[in-house]
Design an enzyme around this catalytic site. Sequence first.
Site, PDB file in Angstrom:
ATOM      1  CE  LYS A  20     -13.920  -0.242  19.830  1.00  0.00           C
ATOM      2  NZ  LYS A  20     -13.070   1.036  20.009  1.00  0.00           N
ATOM      3  NE  ARG A  70     -10.230   7.931  17.859  1.00  0.00           N
ATOM      4  CZ  ARG A  70     -10.287   6.643  18.200  1.00  0.00           C
ATOM      5  NH1 ARG A  70      -9.900   5.737  17.627  1.00  0.00           N
ATOM      6  NH2 ARG A  70     -10.719   6.492  19.491  1.00  0.00           N
ATOM      7  CG  HIS A 127      -9.328   6.512  23.128  1.00  0.00           C
ATOM      8  ND1 HIS A 127      -9.657   5.402  24.115  1.00  0.00           N
ATOM      9  CD2 HIS A 127      -8.744   5.997  21.895  1.00  0.00           C
ATOM     10  CE1 HIS A 127      -9.197   4.663  23.273  1.00  0.00           C
ATOM     11  NE2 HIS A 127      -8.824   4.597  22.262  1.00  0.00           N
ATOM     12  NE  ARG A 158     -13.328   4.650  26.909  1.00  0.00           N
ATOM     13  CZ  ARG A 158     -12.744   5.896  26.985  1.00  0.00           C
ATOM     14  NH1 ARG A 158     -12.778   6.667  27.914  1.00  0.00           N
ATOM     15  NH2 ARG A 158     -11.558   5.963  26.408  1.00  0.00           N
ATOM     16  CE1 TYR A 178      -8.000 -20.201  -8.316  1.00  0.00           C
ATOM     17  CE2 TYR A 178      -8.175 -19.782  -6.029  1.00  0.00           C
ATOM     18  CZ  TYR A 178      -8.637 -19.861  -7.117  1.00  0.00           C
ATOM     19  OH  TYR A 178     -10.099 -20.107  -7.369  1.00  0.00           O
ATOM     20  CB  CYS A 213      -9.153 -20.725  -2.292  1.00  0.00           C
ATOM     21  SG  CYS A 213      -7.939 -21.773  -2.892  1.00  0.00           S
ATOM     22  CG  MET A 214     -13.654 -15.631  -1.255  1.00  0.00           C
ATOM     23  SD  MET A 214     -15.009 -15.160  -2.555  1.00  0.00           S
ATOM     24  CE  MET A 214     -13.745 -14.028  -3.590  1.00  0.00           C
ATOM     25  CG  ASP A 215     -15.392 -19.478  -1.339  1.00  0.00           C
ATOM     26  OD1 ASP A 215     -15.753 -18.526  -0.806  1.00  0.00           O
ATOM     27  OD2 ASP A 215     -15.612 -19.727  -2.685  1.00  0.00           O
TER      28      ASP A 215
HETATM   29  C1  LIG Z   1     -12.474   0.929  21.285  1.00  0.00           C
HETATM   30  C2  LIG Z   1     -12.320   1.833  22.373  1.00  0.00           C
HETATM   31  C3  LIG Z   1     -11.989   1.354  23.566  1.00  0.00           C
HETATM   32  C4  LIG Z   1     -11.535  -0.117  24.133  1.00  0.00           C
HETATM   33  O1  LIG Z   1     -10.287  -0.299  23.578  1.00  0.00           O
HETATM   34  P1  LIG Z   1      -9.197  -1.611  23.812  1.00  0.00           P
HETATM   35  O2  LIG Z   1      -8.032  -1.454  23.348  1.00  0.00           O
HETATM   36  O3  LIG Z   1      -9.906  -2.860  22.986  1.00  0.00           O
HETATM   37  O4  LIG Z   1      -9.619  -1.992  25.260  1.00  0.00           O
HETATM   38  C5  LIG Z   1     -12.039   2.129  24.916  1.00  0.00           C
HETATM   39  N1  LIG Z   1     -12.419   3.379  24.547  1.00  0.00           N
HETATM   40  C6  LIG Z   1     -12.805   3.837  23.308  1.00  0.00           C
HETATM   41  C7  LIG Z   1     -12.814   5.227  23.097  1.00  0.00           C
HETATM   42  C8  LIG Z   1     -12.581   2.957  22.358  1.00  0.00           C
HETATM   43  O5  LIG Z   1     -12.596   3.626  20.937  1.00  0.00           O
END
Ligand SMILES: *Cc1c(COP(=O)(O)O)cnc(C)c1O
Length: 496
Positions: free
Chosen positions: A154, A252, A281, A337, A381, A428-430
Amino acid sequence: MEDLPNGFLNYPKKRPGFESAGDEIRRHMSDAEFGKVQTDYLESQKRALRDGWRVPDESASEPGELHLFSERRDAVKWGVDRKYRAQDVRSYMRIPSAGAASSGPVFDFDELDRIAETDRRWSWLEINLGAIQNNIMAIKATLDPATLFMAVVKADGYGHGAVPCAKTALNSGADYLGVATVDEAMEIRQGGIEAPILILSEPPLASIPLLLGYNIMPSVATVEFAVKYAEAADSIGAKAPYHLKVNTGMNRVGVRHEAVVDFLQTISFHRALQLVGTFTHFATADVQDTMDFNLQKARFEDALADMRAAAFDPGIVHAANSAATIRHKDVHYDMVRPGIAMYGYFPCPETYGALNLLPAMSVKARITQVNQVPVGEGVSYGLVHRSNGFAKTCTVPIGYGDGLNRALSGRIDFIMDGRTYPQVGTICMDQCMFEVDIRTRSGIGRIEPQVGDEVIVVGEQGNAFVTIDQMADMLGTLSYEVMIAFGNSRMPKMYV
Ligand SMILES: *Cc1c(COP(=O)(O)O)cnc(C)c1O
């Protein structure tokens, strides 16, 4: 080297043994050729002055032929003696085809596009896909061989580029891909990847046709979504595969753990629905105390038992993010995961050193200007940093617009030639600045930074290292946020 009246030194200057692009071109040419290059160059300059703009070379007479401009590029490559080689400069222009009404120069945009992004601006990300492969194999080595691996890609692969990371993960033995949004999943499909993709939370109802069209699995947590998804699939004679998301305490998204069987009974009338997996999760996999973690685990296992007792097959059971994967083997279930660990960072201090992880992201830049700032004058700055008069102030083209958080101003180091140098003044920004003490020191001698010298903003060299974890600590945040800020910025990604 000449001292200019304003106290600034005239840079760049050549190092001993340094060969500029012009020198190299000269070496490969006879005197006659070189003379012609110079004459052509002068002529082209005259024409440019006369016409107020670059004009096509008369020697390129074929319509559509690429015009080879006679000037040679070397100024851009000053001082860059390690990575880049001299190049002939093409004009990036085409002669308009005969008969076409011609007014002024015509650029060949394919040629223009070939000017490397690292030559357009001197800051970039280096993404080491070999490190990602190493990390996945290191994690897999700790799993039961039957345990499936979902590579979480993601937020554009945590800023590392979703498609290259997904490909690397699948080539390294990953089975599944996890993303946060429909767009992220579509990008992966458009990148030619066919592995199963799960969206880790329930997407909007209006996106259902995209899920079916691109073969993307949603997480499901509401009756309304389940029914609409099933109806849409049924109407085209397709199935509606999904993973059930169970809320065991993070609060969540997900179906509350006690209500899972009720939920499934409510939607199970629909023949198109296919429960492929069931997951939860953890809110505290990365904190030292395990009481809340164990409560979530017990609730999840109770919910799974309830499902089985009611004759619902939960499918692929999964729960462990990186922290849980490393710390709690008892929650690996059928699939893990990991996200952050894949990219080479430990999710929390309890996991430091548990695996051989290699950070995949480094951030680099080149010095664009070197100033000798007179003692007492300020830099950047607010002029909050003052020169001690013994330092050269080097500018690099990276700032908070590139993910280098402004709150790090004056608190971080950059690395050059294996040594660290303090970043000074407001980021700075850049752009931002760092200082090189130019006093001679025993064992080191005098260090003369040059325009074009490579600087490491995140990464390691010799014994020196700057990590995303250090920056995250200073900012009171997580490595996740810092790497995503760099990775999702305008800096180009170079895969190494
Ligand atoms: C982002 C996410 C993960 C991975 O989490 P890490 O801490 O980066 O390993 C696993 N499961 C769900 C549902 C997530 O949103």
